[in-house]
Scaffold this active site. Structure first.
Site, mmCIF file in Angstrom:
data_model
loop_
_atom_site.group_PDB
_atom_site.id
_atom_site.type_symbol
_atom_site.label_atom_id
_atom_site.label_comp_id
_atom_site.label_asym_id
_atom_site.label_seq_id
_atom_site.Cartn_x
_atom_site.Cartn_y
_atom_site.Cartn_z
ATOM 1 N N LEU A 136 18.976 -5.898 4.680
ATOM 2 C CA LEU A 136 19.979 -5.792 3.611
ATOM 3 C C LEU A 136 21.376 -5.722 4.220
ATOM 4 O O LEU A 136 21.568 -5.135 5.290
ATOM 5 C CB LEU A 136 19.708 -4.545 2.766
ATOM 6 C CG LEU A 136 18.368 -4.578 2.008
ATOM 7 C CD1 LEU A 136 18.002 -3.193 1.480
ATOM 8 C CD2 LEU A 136 18.419 -5.597 0.873
ATOM 9 N N ASP A 177 23.185 0.258 9.873
ATOM 10 C CA ASP A 177 22.535 -0.092 11.145
ATOM 11 C C ASP A 177 21.020 -0.040 10.986
ATOM 12 O O ASP A 177 20.472 0.962 10.509
ATOM 13 C CB ASP A 177 22.967 0.869 12.256
ATOM 14 C CG ASP A 177 24.433 0.669 12.612
ATOM 15 O OD1 ASP A 177 24.901 -0.483 12.548
ATOM 16 O OD2 ASP A 177 25.093 1.678 12.915
ATOM 17 N N ASP A 233 17.230 0.507 10.926
ATOM 18 C CA ASP A 233 16.251 1.525 11.332
ATOM 19 C C ASP A 233 16.878 2.714 12.054
ATOM 20 O O ASP A 233 16.282 3.270 12.987
ATOM 21 C CB ASP A 233 15.159 0.905 12.233
ATOM 22 C CG ASP A 233 14.362 -0.177 11.515
ATOM 23 O OD1 ASP A 233 14.251 -0.098 10.279
ATOM 24 O OD2 ASP A 233 13.860 -1.088 12.194
ATOM 25 N N SER A 248 0.830 -1.214 0.000
ATOM 26 C CA SER A 248 0.000 0.000 0.000
ATOM 27 C C SER A 248 0.864 1.264 0.000
ATOM 28 O O SER A 248 0.484 2.271 -0.605
ATOM 29 C CB SER A 248 -0.987 -0.004 1.172
ATOM 30 O OG SER A 248 -0.316 0.136 2.402
ATOM 31 N N ASN A 264 13.604 4.249 3.633
ATOM 32 C CA ASN A 264 12.748 3.208 4.213
ATOM 33 C C ASN A 264 11.635 3.878 5.009
ATOM 34 O O ASN A 264 11.825 4.964 5.549
ATOM 35 C CB ASN A 264 13.573 2.325 5.158
ATOM 36 C CG ASN A 264 12.735 1.229 5.804
ATOM 37 O OD1 ASN A 264 11.938 0.565 5.128
ATOM 38 N ND2 ASN A 264 12.887 1.029 7.103
ATOM 39 N N MET A 286 10.652 -6.666 3.957
ATOM 40 C CA MET A 286 10.890 -7.274 5.263
ATOM 41 C C MET A 286 12.165 -8.119 5.322
ATOM 42 O O MET A 286 12.288 -8.996 6.167
ATOM 43 C CB MET A 286 9.663 -8.102 5.683
ATOM 44 C CG MET A 286 8.381 -7.284 5.778
ATOM 45 S SD MET A 286 8.501 -5.795 6.834
ATOM 46 C CE MET A 286 8.361 -6.548 8.452
ATOM 47 N N ARG A 287 13.123 -7.873 4.445
ATOM 48 C CA ARG A 287 14.423 -8.544 4.533
ATOM 49 C C ARG A 287 15.472 -7.518 4.958
ATOM 50 O O ARG A 287 15.416 -6.353 4.519
ATOM 51 C CB ARG A 287 14.855 -9.132 3.179
ATOM 52 C CG ARG A 287 13.858 -10.011 2.507
ATOM 53 C CD ARG A 287 13.519 -11.251 3.292
ATOM 54 N NE ARG A 287 14.653 -12.141 3.490
ATOM 55 C CZ ARG A 287 14.582 -13.268 4.202
ATOM 56 N NH1 ARG A 287 13.463 -13.608 4.811
ATOM 57 N NH2 ARG A 287 15.640 -14.033 4.328
ATOM 58 N N HIS A 300 9.310 3.119 8.341
ATOM 59 C CA HIS A 300 9.274 2.242 9.512
ATOM 60 C C HIS A 300 8.091 2.667 10.392
ATOM 61 O O HIS A 300 7.915 3.859 10.654
ATOM 62 C CB HIS A 300 10.583 2.358 10.296
ATOM 63 C CG HIS A 300 10.599 1.495 11.510
ATOM 64 N ND1 HIS A 300 10.792 0.133 11.444
ATOM 65 C CD2 HIS A 300 10.390 1.788 12.819
ATOM 66 C CE1 HIS A 300 10.721 -0.377 12.663
ATOM 67 N NE2 HIS A 300 10.477 0.611 13.513
#
Ligand code: GAR
Length: 200
Positions: A96, A146, A148, A15, A110, A93-94, A112
């Protein structure tokens, strides 16, 4: 105006990806979508991207079990072929590897579902409730090696209401994510580093 080519990585419903692609339908947007990649062949977001006219690809992490470098090399190949200049993780959801992230440093975002630096990682809605938070939210940040914790580019907050569950919180936060991520991408793609702050 040359529009920067943006690729989006998803794992599920997509979404947030849809919100980004719809926003980029504006010809005045500084970016244009060039590819949506999912690590899961069954991700519902793949069909949604195709419906929106965006090329899609699957790089199945299970086909590269125990070989993360090969999984990531396959993603990098697809991205290079698409001419992507910006990479947006949207419910991807992987984790990196540092090597992948370094390759994209300064060009990878990203979203979060928490007010970072609070609650990095998983189960953010349940953890915000368990901590007794009065507010919850989402963060768009640059991705660094690192998890998030890269530079924050924008945040959206919502109140925590009596009787909230992780599911109700997630459902109320998602529409805010759909406003936040496109707002951040517009600025980021134009080289504007001012932070976005969104309130209900
Ligand atoms: C969104 O809530 C996003 O913030 C979260 O997953 C959901 C994806 O929904 N992302 C993470 O948890 C990243 N660790 P979507 O596939 O419908 O965009």
């Amino acid at each position: 105006m040359t529009r920067r080519r943006a690729a989006i990585l998803i794992s599920g419903g997509g979404s947030n990806m849809v919100a980004l692609v719809r926003d980029m339908a504006d010809p005045a947007h500084p970016a244009t979508p060039c590819l949506v990649i999912s690590n899961r062949p069954d991700a519902a977001g793949l069909a949604r991207a195709a419906d929106l006219g965006v090329p899609t690809a699957v790089v199945d992490h299970r086909a590269h079990a125990d070989d993360r470098p090969r999984f990531e090399a396959a993603i990098l190949d697809r991205l290079a072929a698409s001419g992507a200049e910006i990479l947006c993780l949207a419910g991807f959801m992987r984790i990196l590897t540092p090597g992948f992230v370094e390759h994209w440093r300064g060009r990878i975002l990203n979203i979060h579902p928490s007010i970072l630096p609070l609650f990095p990682g998983l189960d953010t809605h349940a953890r915000a409730l368990a901590a007794g938070m009065a507010v919850h939210g989402a963060t768009v940040h640059e991705v660094t090696p690192d998890l998030d914790s890269g530079p924050i580019l924008g945040q959206a907050v919502i109140p925590v209401l009596p009787g909230d569950t992780p599911e109700t919180l997630a459902a109320r936060l998602l529409p805010m994510e759909h406003r936040l991520y496109p707002a951040v991408l517009r600025r980021f793609a134009a080289g504007d580093r001012r932070k976005v702050a969104l309130f209900p």
